[in-house]
Design a protein around this motif. Structure first.
Motif, short mmCIF file in Angstrom:
data_model
loop_
_atom_site.label_atom_id
_atom_site.label_comp_id
_atom_site.label_asym_id
_atom_site.label_seq_id
_atom_site.Cartn_x
_atom_site.Cartn_y
_atom_site.Cartn_z
N GLU A 1 3.54 8.12 3.84
CA GLU A 1 3.97 9.31 3.11
C GLU A 1 5.45 9.26 2.75
N GLY A 2 6.31 9.31 3.75
CA GLY A 2 7.74 9.18 3.50
C GLY A 2 8.31 10.25 2.57
N GLN A 3 9.49 9.95 2.02
CA GLN A 3 10.15 10.85 1.07
C GLN A 3 9.66 10.51 -0.33
N THR A 4 8.87 11.37 -0.90
CA THR A 4 8.26 11.11 -2.19
C THR A 4 8.85 12.02 -3.27
N GLU B 1 -11.58 7.36 -6.79
CA GLU B 1 -12.63 6.51 -7.34
C GLU B 1 -13.93 6.66 -6.55
N ALA B 2 -13.82 6.69 -5.23
CA ALA B 2 -15.01 6.86 -4.39
C ALA B 2 -15.66 8.21 -4.63
N LEU B 3 -14.83 9.23 -4.80
CA LEU B 3 -15.32 10.59 -5.05
C LEU B 3 -16.08 10.66 -6.38
N PHE C 1 0.85 -1.19 0.00
CA PHE C 1 0.00 0.00 0.00
C PHE C 1 0.89 1.24 0.00
N ASN C 2 0.47 2.28 -0.73
CA ASN C 2 1.28 3.50 -0.81
C ASN C 2 0.38 4.71 -1.09
N CYS D 1 -3.63 4.90 -2.36
CA CYS D 1 -4.58 5.56 -1.46
C CYS D 1 -5.32 6.67 -2.18
N ALA D 2 -4.59 7.52 -2.89
CA ALA D 2 -5.20 8.63 -3.62
C ALA D 2 -6.14 8.13 -4.70
#
Length: 242
Positions: free
Chosen positions: A199-202, A116-118, A105-106, A110-111
């Motif tokens: 989140e981390g370093q993206t 999709e739900a939106l 999962f990342n 998540c976004a």
């Protein structure tokens, strides 16, 4: 609350709406409410503007709650929406339940699941417009990410006609992030902090640092980078490379 700060934000959202034709007469606008500072400001501004704006429209906030959000977030947003008098819906979704075996999962997944739900909610309930809380810094970061990682000149447009009957808009596109931070801090809205473990370093953080370096921390230079997206000199650019 500083009237000058509120005036600046309202003025720039109004300018974005009018210049990019973000809202049409009698639009039903669905606001994506994540609970972060950007979506909170978007809700607060659009709900107030809807009461007296020359173009009549209505707003409804949608929050997609999930197992990756802090438990107090949904109740806090419910309380705030009721205080502001904004119609709202809280959807609960299991974002990890559709992972393939061995898939991690990342942020991207998540976004995508929340988007999709939106979209599904908007289409099922006949909303013409979805309002997203992306600001100018988000657009510029996306521009640099696409240039460096995809080899293409593309960002996030203020308006995207998703289907014939549904469009996505970004009313905060002319507002820089530090203005939002200052205003939300001054308003002291009581919302739990979202410390996402994924989140981390993206790449977005790397792009954000690059935008700050290029603009030297000056609003005018950052605005010029944004302005360049609509001031393209095609005759001074190379053709496509095969």
């Amino acid at each position: 609350m500083s009237k000058s700060k509120k005036g600046l934000l309202s003025k720039r959202v109004t300018r974005a709406i009018m210049e990019y034709e973000l809202i049409n007469k009698n639009d039903r606008v669905l606001i994506a409410l994540s609970g972060g500072k950007d979506s909170l400001l978007l809700c607060w501004l659009l709900s107030r503007m809807s009461r007296s704006f020359p173009i009549p429209f209505t707003v409804h906030a949608l929050h997609v709650s999930s197992e990756v959000h802090p438990p107090p977030l949904a109740p806090a947003l419910t309380s705030l929406m009721e205080e502001w008098g904004i119609p709202y819906t809280i959807l609960t979704r299991e974002l990890k339940s559709h992972l393939r075996h061995g898939q991690d999962f990342n942020c991207f997944l998540c976004a995508r699941k929340r988007r999709e739900a939106l979209l599904t909610f908007a289409q099922e309930n006949q909303y013409e417009t979805i309002a997203l809380g992306h600001h100018m810094d988000d657009l510029l970061q996306t521009l640099l990410m696409n240039m460096t990682w995809q080899g293409e000149l593309a960002a996030m447009p203020p308006r995207l006609d998703y289907t014939v009957k549904l469009k996505m808009i970004r009313p905060l596109c002319l507002i820089q992030e530090h203005h939002i931070k200052d205003f939300v801090c001054e308003m002291e809205w009581k919302i739990p902090a979202k410390h996402c473990p994924y989140e981390g370093q993206t790449r977005r953080k790397e792009a954000a640092a690059l935008v700050e370096m290029m603009s030297q921390g000056k609003d005018s230079l950052k605005y010029n980078i944004y302005k360049s997206l609509g001031n393209i000199k095609t005759d001074l650019l190379p053709g496509s490379i095969i």
